[in-house]
Design a protein around this motif. Structure first.
Motif, PDB file in Angstrom:
ATOM      1  N   ALA A 130      -0.750  13.490  -9.488  1.00  0.00           N
ATOM      2  CA  ALA A 130      -0.522  12.893  -8.172  1.00  0.00           C
ATOM      3  C   ALA A 130       0.242  11.593  -8.378  1.00  0.00           C
ATOM      4  CB  ALA A 130      -1.837  12.636  -7.448  1.00  0.00           C
ATOM      5  N   GLU A 131       1.133  11.325  -7.448  1.00  0.00           N
ATOM      6  CA  GLU A 131       1.904  10.083  -7.514  1.00  0.00           C
ATOM      7  C   GLU A 131       2.331   9.672  -6.118  1.00  0.00           C
ATOM      8  OE1 GLU A 131       5.423  10.683  -9.913  1.00  0.00           O
ATOM      9  OE2 GLU A 131       5.453  12.766  -9.331  1.00  0.00           O
ATOM     10  N   SER A 132       2.550   8.396  -5.988  1.00  0.00           N
ATOM     11  CA  SER A 132       2.966   7.827  -4.716  1.00  0.00           C
ATOM     12  C   SER A 132       4.424   8.168  -4.436  1.00  0.00           C
ATOM     13  CB  SER A 132       2.790   6.308  -4.765  1.00  0.00           C
ATOM     14  OG  SER A 132       3.524   5.687  -3.747  1.00  0.00           O
ATOM     15  N   VAL A 133       4.690   8.664  -3.258  1.00  0.00           N
ATOM     16  CA  VAL A 133       6.069   8.944  -2.856  1.00  0.00           C
ATOM     17  C   VAL A 133       6.846   7.630  -2.790  1.00  0.00           C
ATOM     18  CG1 VAL A 133       7.535   9.824  -0.982  1.00  0.00           C
ATOM     19  CG2 VAL A 133       5.471  11.077  -1.656  1.00  0.00           C
ATOM     20  N   ASP A 134       6.203   6.560  -2.309  1.00  0.00           N
ATOM     21  CA  ASP A 134       6.860   5.245  -2.251  1.00  0.00           C
ATOM     22  C   ASP A 134       7.247   4.760  -3.642  1.00  0.00           C
ATOM     23  OD1 ASP A 134       6.578   5.132   0.506  1.00  0.00           O
ATOM     24  OD2 ASP A 134       4.649   4.095   0.381  1.00  0.00           O
ATOM     25  N   MET A 164       0.849  -1.190   0.000  1.00  0.00           N
ATOM     26  CA  MET A 164       0.000   0.000   0.000  1.00  0.00           C
ATOM     27  C   MET A 164       0.885   1.241   0.000  1.00  0.00           C
ATOM     28  SD  MET A 164      -2.976   1.285   0.070  1.00  0.00           S
ATOM     29  CE  MET A 164      -3.764   2.793   0.483  1.00  0.00           C
ATOM     30  N   HIS A 165       0.487   2.202  -0.760  1.00  0.00           N
ATOM     31  CA  HIS A 165       1.219   3.462  -0.846  1.00  0.00           C
ATOM     32  C   HIS A 165       0.585   4.442   0.135  1.00  0.00           C
ATOM     33  CE1 HIS A 165       3.522   2.115  -4.321  1.00  0.00           C
ATOM     34  NE2 HIS A 165       2.439   1.425  -4.584  1.00  0.00           N
ATOM     35  N   ASP A 166       1.415   4.991   1.020  1.00  0.00           N
ATOM     36  CA  ASP A 166       0.905   5.773   2.139  1.00  0.00           C
ATOM     37  C   ASP A 166       1.036   7.279   1.988  1.00  0.00           C
ATOM     38  OD1 ASP A 166       0.244   3.440   3.505  1.00  0.00           O
ATOM     39  OD2 ASP A 166       2.234   3.292   4.382  1.00  0.00           O
ATOM     40  N   GLU A 167       1.865   7.733   1.096  1.00  0.00           N
ATOM     41  CA  GLU A 167       2.125   9.172   0.981  1.00  0.00           C
ATOM     42  C   GLU A 167       2.134   9.549  -0.493  1.00  0.00           C
ATOM     43  OE1 GLU A 167       5.166  12.200   3.243  1.00  0.00           O
ATOM     44  OE2 GLU A 167       5.842  10.186   2.773  1.00  0.00           O
ATOM     45  N   PHE A 168       1.569  10.723  -0.806  1.00  0.00           N
ATOM     46  CA  PHE A 168       1.393  11.100  -2.205  1.00  0.00           C
ATOM     47  C   PHE A 168       1.834  12.535  -2.425  1.00  0.00           C
ATOM     48  CE2 PHE A 168      -1.475   7.821  -0.988  1.00  0.00           C
ATOM     49  CZ  PHE A 168      -1.335   6.890  -2.003  1.00  0.00           C
ATOM     50  N   LEU A 169       2.477  12.760  -3.562  1.00  0.00           N
ATOM     51  CA  LEU A 169       2.897  14.090  -3.959  1.00  0.00           C
ATOM     52  C   LEU A 169       1.943  14.563  -5.043  1.00  0.00           C
ATOM     53  CD1 LEU A 169       5.045  16.170  -3.324  1.00  0.00           C
ATOM     54  CD2 LEU A 169       6.486  15.144  -5.072  1.00  0.00           C
ATOM     55  N   CYS A 170       1.320  15.720  -4.818  1.00  0.00           N
ATOM     56  CA  CYS A 170       0.304  16.253  -5.725  1.00  0.00           C
ATOM     57  C   CYS A 170       0.751  17.621  -6.242  1.00  0.00           C
ATOM     58  CB  CYS A 170      -1.028  16.417  -5.001  1.00  0.00           C
ATOM     59  SG  CYS A 170      -1.587  14.960  -4.108  1.00  0.00           S
ATOM     60  N   HIS A 171       0.497  17.864  -7.519  1.00  0.00           N
ATOM     61  CA  HIS A 171       0.863  19.138  -8.154  1.00  0.00           C
ATOM     62  C   HIS A 171      -0.291  19.634  -9.013  1.00  0.00           C
ATOM     63  CE1 HIS A 171       5.127  18.264  -7.312  1.00  0.00           C
ATOM     64  NE2 HIS A 171       4.884  17.061  -7.779  1.00  0.00           N
ATOM     65  N   VAL A 172      -0.416  20.952  -9.101  1.00  0.00           N
ATOM     66  CA  VAL A 172      -1.327  21.581 -10.050  1.00  0.00           C
ATOM     67  C   VAL A 172      -0.519  22.622 -10.806  1.00  0.00           C
ATOM     68  CG1 VAL A 172      -3.425  22.934 -10.361  1.00  0.00           C
ATOM     69  CG2 VAL A 172      -3.316  21.230  -8.557  1.00  0.00           C
ATOM     70  N   THR A 173      -0.601  22.566 -12.151  1.00  0.00           N
ATOM     71  CA  THR A 173       0.178  23.465 -13.002  1.00  0.00           C
ATOM     72  C   THR A 173      -0.698  23.951 -14.138  1.00  0.00           C
ATOM     73  OG1 THR A 173       2.123  22.114 -12.502  1.00  0.00           O
ATOM     74  CG2 THR A 173       2.320  23.665 -14.332  1.00  0.00           C
ATOM     75  N   ALA A 174      -0.505  25.207 -14.526  1.00  0.00           N
ATOM     76  CA  ALA A 174      -1.148  25.759 -15.725  1.00  0.00           C
ATOM     77  C   ALA A 174      -0.061  25.941 -16.777  1.00  0.00           C
ATOM     78  CB  ALA A 174      -1.823  27.086 -15.418  1.00  0.00           C
ATOM     79  N   TYR A 175      -0.332  25.513 -18.004  1.00  0.00           N
ATOM     80  CA  TYR A 175       0.622  25.633 -19.101  1.00  0.00           C
ATOM     81  C   TYR A 175       0.034  26.535 -20.182  1.00  0.00           C
ATOM     82  CZ  TYR A 175       2.962  21.598 -17.081  1.00  0.00           C
ATOM     83  OH  TYR A 175       3.623  20.746 -16.231  1.00  0.00           O
ATOM     84  N   GLY A 176       0.870  27.400 -20.715  1.00  0.00           N
ATOM     85  CA  GLY A 176       0.461  28.272 -21.808  1.00  0.00           C
ATOM     86  C   GLY A 176       1.655  28.596 -22.669  1.00  0.00           C
ATOM     87  N   ILE A 177       1.427  29.439 -23.661  1.00  0.00           N
ATOM     88  CA  ILE A 177       2.488  29.846 -24.573  1.00  0.00           C
ATOM     89  C   ILE A 177       2.886  31.277 -24.247  1.00  0.00           C
ATOM     90  CG2 ILE A 177       3.137  30.213 -26.997  1.00  0.00           C
ATOM     91  CD1 ILE A 177       2.626  27.271 -26.263  1.00  0.00           C
TER      92      ILE A 177
END
Length: 136
Positions: free
Chosen positions: A116-120, A1-14
């Motif tokens: 989002a991704e598992s730190v483990d 089981m993966h217990d810790e998660f790294l989450c990001h929010v990003t906006a991309y443009g030109i």
């Protein structure tokens, strides 16, 4: 089981002819439930800023105008994603299995990405890479 998660929010443009990313937030979630909550919260946050209620007193009268019907409705897509229990379950299953989850929604100028991704899982990938890379 993966217990810790790294989450990001990003906006991309030109900008200046190049694709650029603007970080909108990062969160290291100690549980799967908090990772999902944070992603939904950020999706709602983006939707509200892109499509605020016209009666909101923070905006002067006539400062908000509707966009053309041909413009993709990012706020509606984000709100629908937040309220879709099946999609939330699918994201939870992917994260619990250690896989990267990416939700990307675009309009005519900007792509909004939730990751989002598992730190483990990240640690295991780094370890496996270190084992497969010959020492110098």
């Amino acid at each position: 089981m993966h217990d810790e998660f790294l989450c990001h929010v990003t906006a991309y443009g030109i900008c200046g002819g190049q694709r650029v990313g603007v970080p909108l937030g990062t969160y290291r979630a100690p549980t799967l439930a908090l990772a999902l909550w944070w992603m939904r919260d950020r999706a709602s946050w983006i939707a509200e800023r892109l499509d605020p209620h016209p009666d909101n007193p923070l905006f002067p009268p006539n400062s908000i105008a509707p966009v053309a019907d041909t413009v993709p409705d990012v706020p509606s897509v984000l709100r629908a994603w937040c309220g879709d229990d099946r999609q939330q379950e699918r994201v939870a299953e992917e994260l619990a299995a250690g896989r990267l989850v990416r939700i990307a929604i675009s309009d005519d100028t900007t792509e909004y990405e939730l990751l989002a991704e598992s730190v483990d899982a990240l640690r295991m990938q780094r370890f496996a890479h270190a084992l497969s890379t010959p020492a110098a």
